[in-house]
Design an enzyme around this catalytic site. Structure first.
Site, PDB file in Angstrom:
ATOM      1  N   GLU A 128       0.847  -1.207   0.000  1.00  0.00           N
ATOM      2  CA  GLU A 128       0.000   0.000   0.000  1.00  0.00           C
ATOM      3  C   GLU A 128       0.878   1.251   0.000  1.00  0.00           C
ATOM      4  O   GLU A 128       0.627   2.208  -0.742  1.00  0.00           O
ATOM      5  CB  GLU A 128      -0.916   0.004   1.227  1.00  0.00           C
ATOM      6  CG  GLU A 128      -1.820   1.237   1.262  1.00  0.00           C
ATOM      7  CD  GLU A 128      -2.562   1.416   2.577  1.00  0.00           C
ATOM      8  OE1 GLU A 128      -3.075   0.416   3.123  1.00  0.00           O
ATOM      9  OE2 GLU A 128      -2.607   2.560   3.066  1.00  0.00           O
ATOM     10  N   THR A 162      -3.146   3.050   5.750  1.00  0.00           N
ATOM     11  CA  THR A 162      -4.490   2.915   6.353  1.00  0.00           C
ATOM     12  C   THR A 162      -4.486   2.011   7.583  1.00  0.00           C
ATOM     13  O   THR A 162      -5.346   2.134   8.445  1.00  0.00           O
ATOM     14  CB  THR A 162      -5.502   2.360   5.333  1.00  0.00           C
ATOM     15  OG1 THR A 162      -4.992   1.145   4.808  1.00  0.00           O
ATOM     16  CG2 THR A 162      -5.777   3.347   4.230  1.00  0.00           C
TER      17      THR A 162
HETATM   18 FE1  F3S Z   1      -9.833  -0.159   2.897  1.00  0.00          FE
HETATM   19 FE2  F3S Z   1      -9.704   0.144   5.471  1.00  0.00          FE
HETATM   20 FE3  F3S Z   1      -9.994  -2.196   4.459  1.00  0.00          FE
HETATM   21  S1  F3S Z   1      -8.484   1.150   3.969  1.00  0.00           S
HETATM   22  S2  F3S Z   1      -9.015  -2.134   2.529  1.00  0.00           S
HETATM   23  S3  F3S Z   1     -11.438  -0.524   4.339  1.00  0.00           S
HETATM   24  S4  F3S Z   1      -8.789  -1.687   6.210  1.00  0.00           S
END
Ligand code: F3S
Length: 637
Positions: A128, A162
């Site tokens: 990422e 994230t």
């Molecule tokens: Fe997106 Fe959060 Fe999952 S950034 S991939 S929803 S952990």
């Protein structure tokens, strides 16, 4: 033994969306599908996908693929250059980058182009972070614990991986804020991660053993493990139920087991693990499983839910609504005015009530609406107004066939033209943009539509009566008043005098001849008139216009002495002569014998209507209103 599952466990919506898209692509393309790297960090899921002909492929091997082959970009996202490369090779690209990650790409790209240095708080080896770095030409400074920050640019834009821990974010942000002159920070830690971590933290303090389920390469599962281990030394990290040690399953001492799972762990693996450890082995109705299923169904279209704003920009807000997918509140579901800025209305951490209008949009969000809540409240208020005969204020927005459309907090109300005013209105556009008080005269729910009709008539009637009563009080014969022409007929004009209608008979318009009122008056003309008669009992009012002008017969002998010569207009022929208008209201007669020196059978042989002729006054009678003329005495005809 009691097994308790942390409510936020397993697939986050970003991962679920990527897996769903892969399976959907496999079904619709009916051929082998590729994912750029393993779709998620979970071997069981990767194997399941392979069984469905969905195979991971590394970037270095993509030359083996052919034009038109389908390739899926996973939720971690990729550098900009990779998308361009895939595009150039004319592959069929399905971009399943998590929308949260795409958002980071946009931020980084924008501020990099504006001349900011980019700092990413995260692990430089994580795909990422590699992807994010590719949106600022791989020039980002990457730090997870404060390293690499010795010399940084003056202007910094800082974002986070994230799945990063809150403490790391705060630590790096703290250093950057002290060193840079200008810092724009975007806390892009995904709430799905933060919430999982918070719940794992809480649960691990209450149990004898904590089981963390997830792929070995999953960074968010590793972080969950680290958090749980701090609270519960008996924390184990497993990929699936098969790895749970027998001593735990068979232990008599362990009373309570906590379970959590990373964002890439599917439900079926969590269920298997819970079933294996729970006392009730045939556990269709196991409380935890029931909860998981319930959890999946908990949000339905039409539900009103409370949400907390996680991130917000001018056009949209993202909300944690206590569901596995977060909510998206777009501006158009808050206000119909596109110039409104959401930042002016809400801020991060605000709690608001919203209505679910879609369980999942194409990006995996639950779509929410504020307007729909207001609309629901507005319907309720309008129903009450209908039942209680109370008034509501509406805004007229549009002219439609037969009336206007008005709105009460975005709910449409039809007002028929005949209910807008007490008299006929030619052009309804004059109401557009106006706020009006109306009563609701129809509230009808037919299947899924609600017909609402408003009216001003009853309100106007009450007001009108008050005004009329006061006008009748004041009206007196002989008064001079102002009136507006509202209606024209052949026999007269109706004038509105301060809310009261009065008749101006055609014979009262002028001392001269008026064949119909429309020849002299127009609708909406404001004229001064004299009150001829007032009948307050029967509410009848007659008016006169000509009374305001002197009667032209009053001093006719002085104005037209016998033997004098006058100039007049030929206005009418008759068998015995011609009528000449000396002034409006004063017609004189020239007998046929007084028209010409020649013998004529009828006046039209020598005269024309409208012609101006000279004539001599022969006689004048004020009482009978007769004046005799001779044309031939002053003309050679
Ligand atoms: Fe997106 Fe959060 Fe999952 S950034 S991939 S929803 S952990």
């Amino acid at each position: 033994m009691n097994v308790k599952l942390a409510p936020k466990s397993g697939f986050c919506f970003g991962v679920k969306r990527a897996v769903d898209e892969a399976i959907e692509a496999s079904n619709s393309f009916n051929k082998r599908i590729y994912t750029l790297g393993p779709l998620i960090h979970n071997n069981s899921v990767v194997n399941y996908l392979i069984e469905n002909d969905i195979h991971p492929i590394e970037l270095k091997d993509i030359n083996e693929l052919n034009t038109g082959d389908v390739i899926i970009i996973r939720s971690h996202g990729v550098p900009k250059a990779v998308i361009e490369e895939l595009d150039n090779k004319k592959f069929n690209i399905i971009n399943a980058t998590c929308p949260f990650v795409s958002n980071i790409h946009k931020i980084v790209n924008k501020y990099y182009n504006l001349g900011y240095g980019i700092v990413i708080v995260g692990d430089s080896n994580h795909p990422e972070v590699i992807g994010i770095n590719g949106w600022c030409e791989n020039n980002a400074i990457i730090s997870s614990g404060g390293e690499n920050l010795d010399s940084i640019p003056k202007k910094i834009c800082i974002v986070a991986q994230t799945t990063e821990k809150k403490e790391s974010w705060e630590k790096v942000l703290n250093i950057v804020t002290k060193k840079a002159e200008e810092v724009i920070s975007f806390n892009t830690i995904c709430t799905a991660t933060a919430e999982r971590q918070r719940q794992a933290d809480e649960l691990s303090k209450q149990v004898d053993v904590m089981v963390v389920i997830g792929g070995r390469q999953s960074s968010n599962t590793t972080k969950l493990y680290e958090i749980c281990k701090r609270n519960c030394k008996n924390t184990i990290y497993v990929e699936n139920s098969g790895e749970i040690p027998e001593e735990i399953i068979n232990s008599k001492k362990i009373k309570k087991i906590g379970v959590t799972a990373g964002a890439s762990t599917p439900d079926w693996i969590i269920k298997e693990a819970i079933l294996k450890m729970s006392d009730e082995k045939n556990l269709e109705m196991n409380e935890q499983l029931a909860y998981m299923e319930e959890y999946d169904k908990r949000v339905a279209v039409g539900d009103v839910v409370k949400g907390t704003i996680i991130t917000i920009n001018e056009k949209q807000a993202f909300l944690n609504i206590g569901y596995k997918a977060d909510g998206l509140l777009p501006l158009e579901e808050v206000s119909k005015d596109p110039s409104v800025n959401l930042n002016d209305l809400y801020k991060v951490s605000d709690e608001i009530n919203v209505k679910v209008i879609s369980r999942r949009n194409e990006d995996g969000y639950v779509v929410l609406s504020k307007i729909e809540i207001e609309r629901q409240e507005a319907y309720e208020a309008l129903k009450q107004a209908f039942e209680n005969k109370s008034l509501v204020e509406v805004e007229v927005r549009e002219v439609v066939k037969g009336g206007v459309l008005a709105f009460y907090k975005n709910v449409r109300i039809f007002i028929p033209a005949s209910h807008l005013e007490l008299y006929h209105i030619e052009d309804l556009n004059k109401f557009v943009g106006e706020n009006l008080e109306v009563s609701i005269i129809e509230y009808n729910q037919i299947k899924r539509t609600t017909k609402i009709v408003g009216s001003r008539r009853s309100i106007l009637k009450v007001e009108q009566k008050k005004v009329q009563d006061s006008t009748w009080e004041k009206l007196e014969e002989g008064q001079i008043v102002k009136g507006e022409v509202r209606r024209l007929t052949d026999f007269g004009a109706f004038l509105n005098i301060d809310g009261v209608d009065g008749l101006l008979h055609v014979s009262e318009i002028s001392w001269g001849r008026v064949s119909k009122p429309a020849d002299v008056l127009k609708i909406n003309d404001i004229v001064e008139v004299c009150v001829l008669t007032v009948d307050k009992e029967k509410r009848k009012l007659s008016l006169s216009l000509k009374k305001l002008v002197e009667n032209p017969w009053e001093n006719v002998e002085t104005k037209y002495p016998i033997e004098s010569v006058v100039l007049g207009k030929v206005v009418r022929f008759c068998d015995f002569g011609v009528f000449i208008e000396l002034e409006p209201g004063v017609d004189a007669l020239a007998h046929i014998s007084q028209i010409s020196h020649k013998r004529i059978n009828k006046p039209s042989e020598v005269l024309e209507i409208g012609e101006m002729v000279k004539a001599k006054i022969l006689d004048v009678n004020k009482e009978t209103k007769k004046i005799g003329l001779s044309i031939k005495e002053v003309n050679e005809i």
